[in-house]
Scaffold this motif. Sequence first.
Motif, short mmCIF file in Angstrom:
data_model
loop_
_atom_site.label_atom_id
_atom_site.label_comp_id
_atom_site.label_asym_id
_atom_site.label_seq_id
_atom_site.Cartn_x
_atom_site.Cartn_y
_atom_site.Cartn_z
N ASP A 15 -7.28 2.56 0.63
CA ASP A 15 -6.10 2.54 1.49
C ASP A 15 -5.64 3.95 1.83
OD1 ASP A 15 -6.12 -0.18 1.26
OD2 ASP A 15 -4.46 -0.31 -0.15
N GLU A 16 -5.89 4.91 0.94
CA GLU A 16 -5.36 6.27 1.15
C GLU A 16 -6.03 6.96 2.33
OE1 GLU A 16 -7.33 5.32 -1.21
OE2 GLU A 16 -8.58 6.92 -2.02
N ILE A 17 -7.27 6.56 2.64
CA ILE A 17 -7.94 7.14 3.81
C ILE A 17 -7.39 6.47 5.08
CG2 ILE A 17 -10.17 7.60 4.91
CD1 ILE A 17 -10.01 8.84 2.13
N LEU A 18 -7.24 5.14 5.02
CA LEU A 18 -6.78 4.39 6.20
C LEU A 18 -5.33 4.70 6.53
CD1 LEU A 18 -8.54 0.98 5.46
CD2 LEU A 18 -9.12 2.62 7.27
N SER A 19 -4.54 5.13 5.55
CA SER A 19 -3.14 5.47 5.83
C SER A 19 -3.00 6.90 6.33
CB SER A 19 -2.31 5.30 4.55
OG SER A 19 -2.60 6.35 3.64
N GLY A 20 -4.08 7.66 6.25
CA GLY A 20 -4.01 9.06 6.69
C GLY A 20 -3.49 9.99 5.61
N ARG A 21 -3.14 9.43 4.44
CA ARG A 21 -2.59 10.27 3.37
C ARG A 21 -3.62 11.25 2.85
NH1 ARG A 21 -2.56 10.88 -1.85
NH2 ARG A 21 -0.66 11.75 -2.74
N HIS A 23 -7.34 13.03 3.44
CA HIS A 23 -8.36 13.33 4.45
C HIS A 23 -9.72 13.23 3.76
CE1 HIS A 23 -5.60 15.49 7.48
NE2 HIS A 23 -4.93 14.64 6.75
N ARG A 45 -18.54 2.74 6.98
CA ARG A 45 -17.36 1.89 7.17
C ARG A 45 -16.30 2.29 6.16
NH1 ARG A 45 -19.60 -4.22 8.61
NH2 ARG A 45 -21.17 -3.48 10.11
N VAL A 46 -15.08 2.45 6.65
CA VAL A 46 -13.94 2.71 5.78
C VAL A 46 -13.13 1.43 5.71
CG1 VAL A 46 -11.98 4.21 5.29
CG2 VAL A 46 -13.87 5.07 6.70
N VAL A 47 -12.98 0.88 4.50
CA VAL A 47 -12.30 -0.41 4.34
C VAL A 47 -11.18 -0.30 3.31
CG1 VAL A 47 -14.34 -1.75 5.00
CG2 VAL A 47 -13.94 -1.21 2.58
N ARG A 53 -12.95 -7.60 1.80
CA ARG A 53 -13.32 -6.62 2.82
C ARG A 53 -14.43 -5.69 2.31
NH1 ARG A 53 -9.64 -5.76 6.63
NH2 ARG A 53 -11.37 -4.59 7.51
N ASP A 79 -5.74 -0.68 -8.64
CA ASP A 79 -6.30 -0.67 -7.29
C ASP A 79 -7.79 -0.29 -7.28
OD1 ASP A 79 -5.57 1.89 -8.07
OD2 ASP A 79 -4.93 2.55 -6.09
#
Lengths: 252, 252
Positions: A15-21, A23, A45-47, A53, A79
């Motif tokens: 989630d930390e990559i998908l939230s932009g938190r 890099h 793929r980033v999931v 998923r 997590d």
Amino acid sequence: MSERIWTAGLVVIGDEILSGRTHDKNIAQVAEWLQVQGIRLDEVRVVPDIEERIVEAVNALRVRNDYLFTTGGIGPTHDDITVDAVAAALGLGVVVHPEARATLERYYADKPGGLTEDRLRMARVPKGAELIPNRMSGAPGIKIGNIHLMAGVPHITAGMLDALTGTLEGGAPLMAETIGCWTAESEVAGLLREVVKQHDQCQIGSYPFFREGKVGANFVVRSTDADALAACTKSLCDALTEAGYQPVAGGI
Amino acid sequence: MSERIWTAGLVVIGDEILSGRTHDKNIAQVAEWLQVQGIRLDEVRVVPDIEERIVEAVNALRVRNDYLFTTGGIGPTHDDITVDAVAAALGLGVVVHPEARATLERYYADKPGGLTEDRLRMARVPKGAELIPNRMSGAPGIKIGNIHLMAGVPHITAGMLDALTGTLEGGAPLMAETIGCWTAESEVAGLLREVVKQHDQCQIGSYPFFREGKVGANFVVRSTDADALAACTKSLCDALTEAGYQPVAGGI
């Protein structure tokens, strides 16, 4: 030289990559490492941290590639669900690996709390898995079939890649030469197309940039054949020079 | 406050990312921008410059998300095939957009060569598309249905995102609070699990790091509800303090 092209997929979990938190740094380092092994990164793929998923992405990419890598989600917290997800994807149970347990026991022997139940989570693997050494901290990476589960923290992943260096079968490494030019890529698009047509063992990528207030582009010629690469690079330099540009070997 | 969760997919197009040559910056910037719009980035796929692979990724992610974004492959050179791939994915033809053509004519009027055939490629769009303004260079981004085609060069993409700000319907932005702690995350995994259980409107991510020779972790609490976020953050701080740690608001 092998003509077979070996490929890998990469699933980045978090989630930390998908939230932009955070890099992501693992895509680039896995990609670079694979090049050296003669393996082409075919898809990433980033999931999110959601089991179904991860299962979907793992199953899609493990089947269509020689190798699959995952980064993230192998730590001790709630997590961290990559082991369970990969086991589910393969229809396998999850067991505590005795060697991983022993490693963690040694690592935590002199640390406050010792080997707690949460820390022992990091010894859980899909049944039948081998370990990938981790010199940075106690928790190992995991290899099951063609899948390699690695850490999310980039320098730990780097150590795991280092441990895997030379252990995977690959093909001829893709070699590259870069030619830089102070030109808008749109000025030389036709010229590039002609050079590509004449050298079917090579690809040319065009990467524009803006720097010092000027437009430029780097042209990257790629091939698994050294002679073809050299010939194509020469053709491109000659064509750019004839068109009045000053190509810069090695790129700008 | 809207309870509906709006999601987006992102397809990053480019051999240069998969080869490790270019370190992607668009995933993080698109992710951060989406957060502010109240849209959750649900999945990213990085695919090579091959039409059928772009078509596959675009079709997979455009259907399961409210929005789809692509970066890369909309320039003037032979490896820029995103417009053709997206048109193929949608079963549409490709046309020259009159407004894009006029913009490019103005942009190249005083530049060597003028509006060449190659440069005119940047005015090609899937039939029925609208333009996304690009203040940095002549070539616009493209919007067709729920798909937004953006540049690969990060600062041009940034300008296009800026132009789209406030134009997309979204939900309640996901808010976050970060608590840092000098602890191995494995020491507090049980504590975290308990706090998560008590606050079902919140997620907590645990992000370990090694710095100044010490292990630490940042815990990121996320929620679309401000009160739930504040309550969960307080519970986490209290639990860490009770356990003998010194939590740092805002993270370390």
